[in-house]
Scaffold this motif. Structure first.
Motif, PDB file in Angstrom:
ATOM      1  N   GLY A 126       0.769  -1.235   0.000  1.00  0.00           N
ATOM      2  CA  GLY A 126       0.000   0.000   0.000  1.00  0.00           C
ATOM      3  C   GLY A 126       0.797   1.279   0.000  1.00  0.00           C
ATOM      4  N   TYR A 127       0.356   2.232   0.818  1.00  0.00           N
ATOM      5  CA  TYR A 127       0.959   3.560   0.879  1.00  0.00           C
ATOM      6  C   TYR A 127       2.235   3.459   1.698  1.00  0.00           C
ATOM      7  CZ  TYR A 127       1.113   8.679   1.667  1.00  0.00           C
ATOM      8  OH  TYR A 127       1.467  10.013   1.717  1.00  0.00           O
ATOM      9  N   SER A 238      -3.495   3.235  -9.301  1.00  0.00           N
ATOM     10  CA  SER A 238      -2.631   2.448  -8.412  1.00  0.00           C
ATOM     11  C   SER A 238      -3.252   1.096  -8.093  1.00  0.00           C
ATOM     12  CB  SER A 238      -2.393   3.202  -7.099  1.00  0.00           C
ATOM     13  OG  SER A 238      -1.789   4.461  -7.319  1.00  0.00           O
ATOM     14  N   LEU A 239      -2.390   0.086  -8.056  1.00  0.00           N
ATOM     15  CA  LEU A 239      -2.762  -1.253  -7.611  1.00  0.00           C
ATOM     16  C   LEU A 239      -1.884  -1.624  -6.424  1.00  0.00           C
ATOM     17  CD1 LEU A 239      -3.140  -3.080 -11.047  1.00  0.00           C
ATOM     18  CD2 LEU A 239      -4.973  -2.390  -9.482  1.00  0.00           C
ATOM     19  N   TYR A 265      -7.911   3.235  -7.562  1.00  0.00           N
ATOM     20  CA  TYR A 265      -7.130   2.444  -6.626  1.00  0.00           C
ATOM     21  C   TYR A 265      -7.824   1.115  -6.387  1.00  0.00           C
ATOM     22  CZ  TYR A 265      -5.337   0.893  -2.051  1.00  0.00           C
ATOM     23  OH  TYR A 265      -4.807   0.160  -1.015  1.00  0.00           O
ATOM     24  N   GLU A 266      -7.016   0.056  -6.356  1.00  0.00           N
ATOM     25  CA  GLU A 266      -7.539  -1.271  -6.028  1.00  0.00           C
ATOM     26  C   GLU A 266      -6.517  -2.009  -5.174  1.00  0.00           C
ATOM     27  OE1 GLU A 266      -8.821  -5.503  -8.167  1.00  0.00           O
ATOM     28  OE2 GLU A 266      -8.667  -3.664  -9.378  1.00  0.00           O
ATOM     29  N   ARG A 267      -7.003  -2.674  -4.151  1.00  0.00           N
ATOM     30  CA  ARG A 267      -6.153  -3.495  -3.278  1.00  0.00           C
ATOM     31  C   ARG A 267      -6.436  -4.964  -3.557  1.00  0.00           C
ATOM     32  NH1 ARG A 267      -7.275  -5.608   1.988  1.00  0.00           N
ATOM     33  NH2 ARG A 267      -5.409  -5.896   3.294  1.00  0.00           N
ATOM     34  N   ALA A 286       3.130  -9.236 -12.693  1.00  0.00           N
ATOM     35  CA  ALA A 286       3.209  -8.838 -14.100  1.00  0.00           C
ATOM     36  C   ALA A 286       1.838  -8.434 -14.629  1.00  0.00           C
ATOM     37  CB  ALA A 286       3.785  -9.979 -14.926  1.00  0.00           C
ATOM     38  N   ARG A 287       0.810  -9.138 -14.225  1.00  0.00           N
ATOM     39  CA  ARG A 287      -0.536  -8.805 -14.683  1.00  0.00           C
ATOM     40  C   ARG A 287      -0.927  -7.404 -14.228  1.00  0.00           C
ATOM     41  NH1 ARG A 287      -2.701 -13.051 -13.133  1.00  0.00           N
ATOM     42  NH2 ARG A 287      -3.522 -12.408 -11.103  1.00  0.00           N
ATOM     43  N   ALA A 288      -0.577  -7.047 -12.993  1.00  0.00           N
ATOM     44  CA  ALA A 288      -0.895  -5.716 -12.496  1.00  0.00           C
ATOM     45  C   ALA A 288      -0.181  -4.631 -13.321  1.00  0.00           C
ATOM     46  CB  ALA A 288      -0.513  -5.598 -11.025  1.00  0.00           C
ATOM     47  N   VAL A 289       1.106  -4.857 -13.613  1.00  0.00           N
ATOM     48  CA  VAL A 289       1.849  -3.887 -14.420  1.00  0.00           C
ATOM     49  C   VAL A 289       1.210  -3.750 -15.803  1.00  0.00           C
ATOM     50  CG1 VAL A 289       4.064  -3.397 -15.513  1.00  0.00           C
ATOM     51  CG2 VAL A 289       3.999  -4.275 -13.168  1.00  0.00           C
TER      52      VAL A 289
END
Length: 295
Positions: A126-127, A238-239, A265-267, A286-289
């Motif tokens: 996260g942050y 952001s993920l 934003y998704e967590r 990799a999927r998130a990128v």
């Protein structure tokens, strides 16, 4: 391909893979890890036609300070400034920034203070911008126990211990922080050589002392630290990938971090994954990128 570039402070070593055109991804490792942690992620991204840049952080591998007079700081402002300087030196106007641990902190700093340079952010836990003003307040006992190594590094005994046994401490932290990751010795040794950098110990020690107010920062970075003290929001897409079994930052810790993100934003909680998300769960990382690269 291993390359180097010069910034005002460092000669940064970085690995450059994939086609040179298009939006790049900058993948940032943490402590005590190395670019080798991204090998499986890079393979997936380059197969999808994406460029990947994986730098060695200050104090790691072939990256070197240009001047003996520069403070060997590992504070969050230094990590963010190094990332911004890397983008400037490569004339990259925007990139997807992705990282964990120290690397996730560098990515969050740039995404918060220079959001025009971040097309998207993948951040683990996260942050990651530190609230140094609040660091003297004791945490719950369970969390204080997880941070034992930080308190160890606050002492001269800890400095001497890290100097004498860099690999032993790193191997222990890998095991504690990723309890479901059965890495072998060959995997560990592929990363461990980066700790032989002559600046590794002073940078690590300063980092863990500065974040608790026990060491002064680099005077050249005071303006950035002041901006970070305001806990700036992150406005870029952001993920947040949080390993379900992270042994240093428990998964519940980032449950409320959405308040720090003003953009999309998704967590995502990654099952059976600890602290080293890109090496333990490269497909999810990799999927998130790729999702952020697709806009």
């Amino acid at each position: 391909m291993l390359r180097t570039l010069r910034t005002p402070t460092l000669e940064i070593a970085y690995e450059d893979s994939g086609p040179p055109d298009g939006l790049p991804a900058v993948l940032l490792h943490g402590f005590p890890y190395a670019p080798r942690g991204y090998d499986a992620v890079v393979a997936r991204l380059t197969a999808a036609g994406q460029r990947c840049l994986v730098p060695y952080l200050r104090g790691y591998g072939p990256t070197r300070f240009l001047s003996a007079a520069t403070p060997r700081s590992g504070q969050q402002a230094a990590l963010g400034r190094d990332l911004l300087d890397l983008l400037d030196a490569l004339a990259i106007p925007r990139a997807v920034l992705a990282g964990y641990d120290w690397g996730g902190r560098a990515a969050c700093v740039v995404a918060a203070l220079w959001p025009e340079r971040a097309a998207g952010l993948v951040t683990c836990t996260g942050y990651n911008i530190q609230d140094i003003a609040a660091a003297t307040r004791p945490a719950p006992a369970e969390q204080e126990h997880r941070w034992w190594y930080q308190y160890y590094f606050h002492t001269e005994r800890g400095r001497a211990g890290l100097e004498a046994d860099r690999q032993g401490i790193a191997r222990l932290l890998w095991r504690l922080w990723s309890p479901d990751w059965a890495f072998d010795e060959a995997t560990f040794q592929a990363s461990a050589s980066v700790f032989d950098n002559p600046d590794f110990v002073p940078v690590v020690i300063q980092s863990y002392r500065h974040r608790f107010g026990y060491a002064a920062g680099d005077p050249a970075l005071e303006e950035i630290e002041a901006a970070l003290a305001a806990r700036p929001p992150i406005p870029v897409p952001s993920l947040n990938l949080h390993g379900e079994t992270d042994g240093v930052g428990p998964v519940a810790a980032s449950a409320g971090h959405g308040r720090h993100f003003t953009g999309p934003y998704e967590r995502r909680v990654i099952p059976r994954t600890g602290h080293n998300v890109p090496q333990e769960a490269p497909e999810a990382f990799a999927r998130a990128v790729l999702e952020l690269m697709a806009g």
